[in-house]
Design an enzyme around this catalytic site. Sequence first.
Site, PDB file in Angstrom:
ATOM      1  N   ASN A   1     -12.198  -1.198  -0.220  1.00 36.75           N
ATOM      2  CA  ASN A   1     -11.423  -1.610   0.950  1.00 36.75           C
ATOM      3  C   ASN A   1     -12.130  -1.181   2.227  1.00 36.75           C
ATOM      4  OD1 ASN A   1      -8.736  -2.344   2.393  1.00 36.75           O
ATOM      5  ND2 ASN A   1      -9.152  -0.250   3.070  1.00 36.75           N
ATOM      6  N   GLU A   2     -12.356  -2.119   3.136  1.00 39.25           N
ATOM      7  CA  GLU A   2     -12.866  -1.846   4.483  1.00 39.25           C
ATOM      8  C   GLU A   2     -14.017  -0.847   4.479  1.00 39.25           C
ATOM      9  OE1 GLU A   2      -9.575  -0.859   7.052  1.00 39.25           O
ATOM     10  OE2 GLU A   2      -8.775  -2.898   6.982  1.00 39.25           O
TER      11      GLU A   2
ATOM     12  N   ASN B   1      -6.499   1.617   2.883  1.00 40.92           N
ATOM     13  CA  ASN B   1      -7.190   2.895   3.019  1.00 40.92           C
ATOM     14  C   ASN B   1      -6.822   3.861   1.895  1.00 40.92           C
ATOM     15  OD1 ASN B   1      -8.205   1.813   5.371  1.00 40.92           O
ATOM     16  ND2 ASN B   1      -6.986   3.088   6.744  1.00 40.92           N
TER      17      ASN B   1
ATOM     18  N   GLU C   1       0.851  -1.183   0.000  1.00 44.24           N
ATOM     19  CA  GLU C   1       0.000   0.000   0.000  1.00 44.24           C
ATOM     20  C   GLU C   1       0.893   1.241   0.000  1.00 44.24           C
ATOM     21  OE1 GLU C   1      -3.563   2.162   2.635  1.00 44.24           O
ATOM     22  OE2 GLU C   1      -2.742   0.246   3.282  1.00 44.24           O
TER      23      GLU C   1
ATOM     24  N   GLU D   1      -5.977  -9.020   4.339  1.00 46.72           N
ATOM     25  CA  GLU D   1      -5.126  -8.261   5.268  1.00 46.72           C
ATOM     26  C   GLU D   1      -5.107  -9.016   6.578  1.00 46.72           C
ATOM     27  OE1 GLU D   1      -5.373  -4.039   6.130  1.00 46.72           O
ATOM     28  OE2 GLU D   1      -6.093  -3.636   4.106  1.00 46.72           O
TER      29      GLU D   1
ATOM     30  N   TYR E   1      -6.176  -7.912  12.654  1.00 51.61           N
ATOM     31  CA  TYR E   1      -4.896  -7.651  13.308  1.00 51.61           C
ATOM     32  C   TYR E   1      -5.068  -7.924  14.798  1.00 51.61           C
ATOM     33  CZ  TYR E   1      -3.804  -5.048   9.020  1.00 51.61           C
ATOM     34  OH  TYR E   1      -3.595  -4.688   7.708  1.00 51.61           O
TER      35      TYR E   1
END
Length: 500
Positions: free
Chosen positions: A172-173, A72, A27, A292, A244
């Site tokens: 993404n997210e 992000n 990223e 991720e 995470y």
Amino acid sequence: MQKARITINREFKKGSVDDRIYGSFVEHMGRVVYSGIYEPDHPLADEDGFRKDVLEAVRNAGITTIRYPGGNFVSCYNWEDGIGPKEERPRRPELAWKAVETNEFGTDEFMKWCEKAGVSPMLAVNLGTGSIREALHYLEYCNFKEGTTYSEKRKRNGREEPYRVRTWCLGNEMDGEWQLGHKGASEYGRLVRETAKAMKILDPGVELVSCGSSLNTMATFPEWEAQSLDETYEYVDYISLHQYFDGHEKPVESFLAQADEMSDYIRTVTSVCDYIKAKKRSSRQLSISFDEWGVWTRASKETVRECDERPWQKAMPISEMVYSFQDALLFGGMLLAILKHADRVKIACQSLLTNVSAMIMTEKGGGVWLQPIYYPFADTAAYGHGNVMDCRVTSDSVYYEKKEIPLLDTAAVENGDEMVVFMINRSPSEEMEVSLDLQGYEAVAVLEHRVLASDDPEAVNSPGHQPVRPEQKDDAAIKDGKVAVVLDRLSWNVLRIKVK
């Protein structure tokens, strides 16, 4: 000394490994790209500005797939800023990490880097501030052969043949309020449905990944999956998960057992997928892209603080975590959780490749050094291929906050005439004697016992000093048809056995 038993029966296999689970993630964040994989004025830079020492470390790790460009970052990224003559590319304020993006590294550079690294690209489109049209233009640029505006633009930029990118992430997210262009589950699902329909008309061969939950602690989990998939199930091929873990304040056993939460996370999302499949009377089975995952040893608010202290710099160092040996064991356990669910998890991307929560660290203008987490990844990518076995494990446990924590974590893979057993002894105080009962096999020879261990759970690597690295042991033996091995306390183990 503790004792444990692993039973593996030849008839009981969980699924085959898709090699794309050994992926990573690049990223435009901090020094991942600039002075990570790309540093034109570095003494070891090649003709394209790529660091050859990093390329070597990537190849040695066995990485198969790289997700790009975010993260992000992608939710405010115009991919067209990163193509064409570098001197004409715009410099933009980058909102996700409060940086200045020079765009000197973009899609064509990334694709060329992938070819040199021997990895497959996995691209993400902007569905935050972006649109269906932008996604189609990106796909046209990458995959359409010739005769259209964007395919001809690619050819003018030096790439005659299409890149034929197979796998595309649709945003993404998007469940996270921190995401630029954040949307509710149904709103996002409708956008994905229409984007997927259009992309598969343009290129029917693409595989598409819709966003699942960003963490298993999200307030919207797992309702996000159910609502978004209600819109997208017949149009996408994967749903993504991110996770995470941190928590050094916990006892070591509990810290390492977070990998078991990852397995629960996968099982829950699999159940939601199958519920929507039944609801729609569908014949399609959705797979999981865990694109991720990693260990995050500092809170996300510290990353934001770093960005706030010196905003609008180019490639400012942020979140350059130094991982301990203990972190490497949790990282290995997370990788085993993915491996144990190989029947449904077909893509996975460790996050991130260089410098930010990374396996590979670089010094600007200097050398490369490898974090302890590099080694479980390289071991599993080297030997974790074939059929994942349904292991039955008996070991001692401890209890923390009313949860039972098994002290042995394991996964096994059959690859031709070789059985590879990955094991983590989670006990901080005792060795563990393990007996492997390989039912339906004849154990012919122990080929190798690789061990990552340390007397200090907080031991770290650093430039020029690599105390945490694997070693070979010769303490495994075949006795009465079974394989016996002793695991060091707090250790990562790879046991390779020749079988017939």
